[in-house]
Design an enzyme around this catalytic site. Structure first.
Site, PDB file in Angstrom:
ATOM      1  N   HIS A   8      -0.209   4.929  -1.281  1.00 56.26           N
ATOM      2  CA  HIS A   8       0.470   5.817  -0.340  1.00 56.26           C
ATOM      3  C   HIS A   8       1.232   6.909  -1.074  1.00 56.26           C
ATOM      4  O   HIS A   8       1.578   6.781  -2.259  1.00 56.26           O
ATOM      5  CB  HIS A   8       1.437   5.016   0.526  1.00 56.26           C
ATOM      6  CG  HIS A   8       2.495   4.303  -0.276  1.00 56.26           C
ATOM      7  ND1 HIS A   8       3.618   4.932  -0.775  1.00 56.26           N
ATOM      8  CD2 HIS A   8       2.580   3.016  -0.685  1.00 56.26           C
ATOM      9  CE1 HIS A   8       4.352   4.072  -1.447  1.00 56.26           C
ATOM     10  NE2 HIS A   8       3.749   2.893  -1.409  1.00 56.26           N
ATOM     11  N   ARG A  59       4.330   3.547   5.553  1.00 59.82           N
ATOM     12  CA  ARG A  59       4.058   4.526   4.497  1.00 59.82           C
ATOM     13  C   ARG A  59       2.573   4.590   4.158  1.00 59.82           C
ATOM     14  O   ARG A  59       2.064   5.652   3.768  1.00 59.82           O
ATOM     15  CB  ARG A  59       4.909   4.229   3.254  1.00 59.82           C
ATOM     16  CG  ARG A  59       4.750   2.850   2.628  1.00 59.82           C
ATOM     17  CD  ARG A  59       5.876   2.623   1.622  1.00 59.82           C
ATOM     18  NE  ARG A  59       5.785   1.389   0.863  1.00 59.82           N
ATOM     19  CZ  ARG A  59       6.274   0.217   1.271  1.00 59.82           C
ATOM     20  NH1 ARG A  59       6.887   0.129   2.466  1.00 59.82           N
ATOM     21  NH2 ARG A  59       6.182  -0.858   0.502  1.00 59.82           N
ATOM     22  N   HIS A 161      -0.813  -0.118  -1.681  1.00 57.43           N
ATOM     23  CA  HIS A 161       0.423  -0.080  -2.463  1.00 57.43           C
ATOM     24  C   HIS A 161       0.109  -0.405  -3.915  1.00 57.43           C
ATOM     25  O   HIS A 161      -0.927  -1.000  -4.217  1.00 57.43           O
ATOM     26  CB  HIS A 161       1.428  -1.068  -1.876  1.00 57.43           C
ATOM     27  CG  HIS A 161       1.609  -0.887  -0.404  1.00 57.43           C
ATOM     28  ND1 HIS A 161       2.599  -0.084   0.139  1.00 57.43           N
ATOM     29  CD2 HIS A 161       0.898  -1.353   0.653  1.00 57.43           C
ATOM     30  CE1 HIS A 161       2.486  -0.072   1.451  1.00 57.43           C
ATOM     31  NE2 HIS A 161       1.463  -0.849   1.795  1.00 57.43           N
TER      32      HIS A 161
END
Length: 204
Positions: A8, A59, A161
């Site tokens: 992200h 996110r 992530h």
């Protein structure tokens, strides 16, 4: 059949150097720009995804939406699953890295961040994951969802992530634990693998 992995864009807690884990924090203006740029890069490279997988954290979802808007990909997010969430950082969540080092020591914090079995102190609900825990929760996703879609000839974008991408590459690319733990995963930078050459990764 192509896999594109993307961390992200910069989050508010990336910018303030805090452990985010499963806490839902938003993107910064820089993070949104990174996502838009990633979308343009995918479009320029003719890598518009057929399907998009994200974690359930905002996110990642917001990054995926901006990337798709930038590259003209599918309107729906495809798959949103906790299996692609960032590792749960236990009591470290919300803590600045410098404060964590001051409280627990540099050695333990380093092992928790990059050691395969290093698990941070659990929170009040008993939660906290090592990288090995993240690897284990990714295994069914890779086997039952990701690899079959790649085998079917789809271009798959996974927006996730840093630690999750390390362990995803560990599984898909066949890295050792040590190699995967050492990977640097910058925000907003797409990384591509051609499925017919699974060890061949390159940044766009």
């Amino acid at each position: 059949m192509t896999l594109v992995v993307l961390r992200h864009g910069e989050s508010e807690w990336n910018a303030s150097d805090r452990f985010a884990g499963w806490v839902d924090v938003g993107l910064t203006a820089t993070g949104r720009d990174e996502a838009r740029t990633a979308g343009r890069q995918l479009r320029a490279a003719s890598l518009v995804p057929d399907v998009v997988h994200t974690s359930r954290l905002a996110r990642a979802v917001d990054t995926a939406d901006l990337v798709v808007a930038g590259c003209g990909g599918p309107a729906s997010a495809g798959l949103r699953t906790e299996l692609l969430n960032e590792r749960h950082y236990g009591t470290l969540q919300g803590m600045r890295r410098a404060d964590a080092v001051a409280r627990y020591g540099a050695g333990p914090v380093a092992r928790w961040r990059r050691g395969i079995d290093g698990r941070p102190p659990r929170d009040a609900e008993g939660r906290g994951e090592s990288l090995a825990d993240v690897r284990a929760r990714l295994e069914p996703y890779v086997a039952s969802t990701l690899l079959p879609q790649l085998a079917a000839g789809r271009t798959v974008l996974v927006v996730s992530h840093g630690n999750t991408i390390r362990m995803l590459r560990r599984l898909v690319e066949g890295l050792s634990d040590e190699q995967a733990c050492a990977l640097e995963v910058p925000t907003g930078q797409p990384v591509v693998v051609q499925a017919q050459r699974p060890a061949s990764y390159s940044s766009i």
